[in-house]
Design a protein around this motif. Structure first.
Motif, mmCIF file in Angstrom:
data_model
loop_
_atom_site.group_PDB
_atom_site.id
_atom_site.type_symbol
_atom_site.label_atom_id
_atom_site.label_comp_id
_atom_site.label_asym_id
_atom_site.label_seq_id
_atom_site.Cartn_x
_atom_site.Cartn_y
_atom_site.Cartn_z
ATOM 1 N N LEU A 81 0.828 -1.212 0.000
ATOM 2 C CA LEU A 81 0.000 0.000 0.000
ATOM 3 C C LEU A 81 0.861 1.260 0.000
ATOM 4 N N GLU A 82 1.949 1.249 0.758
ATOM 5 C CA GLU A 82 2.829 2.428 0.750
ATOM 6 C C GLU A 82 3.451 2.614 -0.630
ATOM 7 N N LEU A 129 2.121 1.644 -3.516
ATOM 8 C CA LEU A 129 1.075 2.142 -4.419
ATOM 9 C C LEU A 129 0.789 3.621 -4.150
ATOM 10 N N ARG A 130 0.816 4.009 -2.868
ATOM 11 C CA ARG A 130 0.561 5.410 -2.522
ATOM 12 C C ARG A 130 1.606 6.335 -3.174
ATOM 13 N N ASP A 169 -8.284 11.132 -6.520
ATOM 14 C CA ASP A 169 -6.882 10.723 -6.579
ATOM 15 C C ASP A 169 -6.809 9.197 -6.670
ATOM 16 N N ILE A 173 -7.787 3.272 -4.923
ATOM 17 C CA ILE A 173 -7.157 2.002 -4.552
ATOM 18 C C ILE A 173 -7.621 1.543 -3.164
ATOM 19 N N GLU A 174 -7.707 2.462 -2.223
ATOM 20 C CA GLU A 174 -8.149 2.078 -0.867
ATOM 21 C C GLU A 174 -9.586 1.558 -0.886
ATOM 22 N N ALA A 194 1.293 6.268 -7.063
ATOM 23 C CA ALA A 194 0.076 6.992 -7.456
ATOM 24 C C ALA A 194 0.309 8.500 -7.382
ATOM 25 N N TRP A 243 -10.340 5.550 -11.665
ATOM 26 C CA TRP A 243 -9.601 6.792 -11.417
ATOM 27 C C TRP A 243 -9.673 7.732 -12.623
ATOM 28 N N PHE A 285 -4.872 6.941 -5.283
ATOM 29 C CA PHE A 285 -4.761 6.125 -4.074
ATOM 30 C C PHE A 285 -6.083 6.051 -3.305
ATOM 31 N N ASP A 286 -6.899 7.093 -3.385
ATOM 32 C CA ASP A 286 -8.243 7.012 -2.780
ATOM 33 C C ASP A 286 -9.043 5.876 -3.410
#
Lengths: 184, 184
Positions: free
Chosen positions: B83-84, B86-87, B167, B172-173, B90, B161, B169-170
């Protein structure tokens, strides 16, 4: 030799696989395949568009998946539908042909063009599953996730299955348990 | 015109994208691209192997992923690491280039050869992540699942997206929350 060869397709496939293993995929020509099979190149091209298709034709898994997706009773839980589909495909298309599929995997791995063809096959199957879920009224994002999850379960389990003496669906169930734990 | 063109690469890329959009990818030739950019074909081939590479070069995401995977502190939870990663990707590689990536997506979709190249890119990135986890001592099956999950999150979120003003990453979450629910 009669003109009608009921087993031509199988003979061509067997000859091709033997030659791919013996001398490599890139080095094998269609005339070599037909010579070994005792058939003409004309017969070869009646069955296959090119030598690559010998490795990919006849699987019909996307068609099978589309049929199973359309025939599932209304109201079936999507993950249940995926698992039942994988169980059927594993038992009918994979487990009975394990030795053959192992040989095929090694040939595919040996050639970048074949790897690419395999990736396209995977993407096409994912798309069949995704659009079938959309057609059943599943929200597009979830339909895409279900399709990708089905492909992840199948492809990640595939090598472990080939390198073990277990049935494919047993490996898939274990992979799903592992996936649940991984993303929890 | 000086021989050293500090912005040659950007000019070639812009000219190529304009032509792909105006007249189609298949119909565009390298001489057309260089004519529009006011540069020579020799300069083109110093920067790109072929016109397809204009759409795929310079992203360096696999290299970035490999570096981030290697630099993550020991003991980082694998899903946190994904996740980090990808953040960061992104925020640095996707969000600032959204309009450009949207145009690029439409060009890629229009050509089967480009779709294939995109699938190979996806497979290569997955392999970078998988082998980095194995190098960090993660069990191979789990490493493969982590890599496939990262790709699923990225690719399934990608279209949503591009078609929204959020955004990456939003998205993705939200996709991860949906994935957890889907396979629960």
């Amino acid at each position: 030799m009669s003109r009608w060869q009921p087993d031509a397709r199988e003979r061509l496939e067997q000859a091709a696989i033997e030659l791919f293993v013996e001398q490599g995929f890139a080095e094998t020509t269609v005339p070599q395949i037909t010579a070994r099979a005792g058939l003409t190149t004309r017969t070869f091209f009646r069955h296959y568009a090119d030598k690559r298709e010998v490795l990919f034709a006849g699987e019909e898994i996307p068609e099978m998946a589309a049929r199973m997706m359309a025939e599932a009773p209304e109201g079936t839980e999507p993950m249940t539908q995926i698992l039942e589909g994988l169980r059927t495909v594993a038992a009918t298309r994979f487990d009975p042909r394990k030795d053959e599929i192992r040989v095929r995997r090694d040939i595919v791995r040996s050639d970048p063009g074949l790897v690419e063809r395999d990736l396209r096959k995977r993407a096409a199957l994912s798309e069949v599953i995704r659009s079938a879920f959309v057609a059943r009224g599943i929200w597009p994002l979830r339909a895409a996730l279900l399709a990708e999850t089905a492909m992840t379960l199948l492809y990640v389990s595939f090598d472990e299955w080939l390198d073990s003496d277990r049935d494919l669906f047993d490996v898939i169930e274990k992979t799903l348990a592992e996936l649940r734990e991984t993303i929890a």
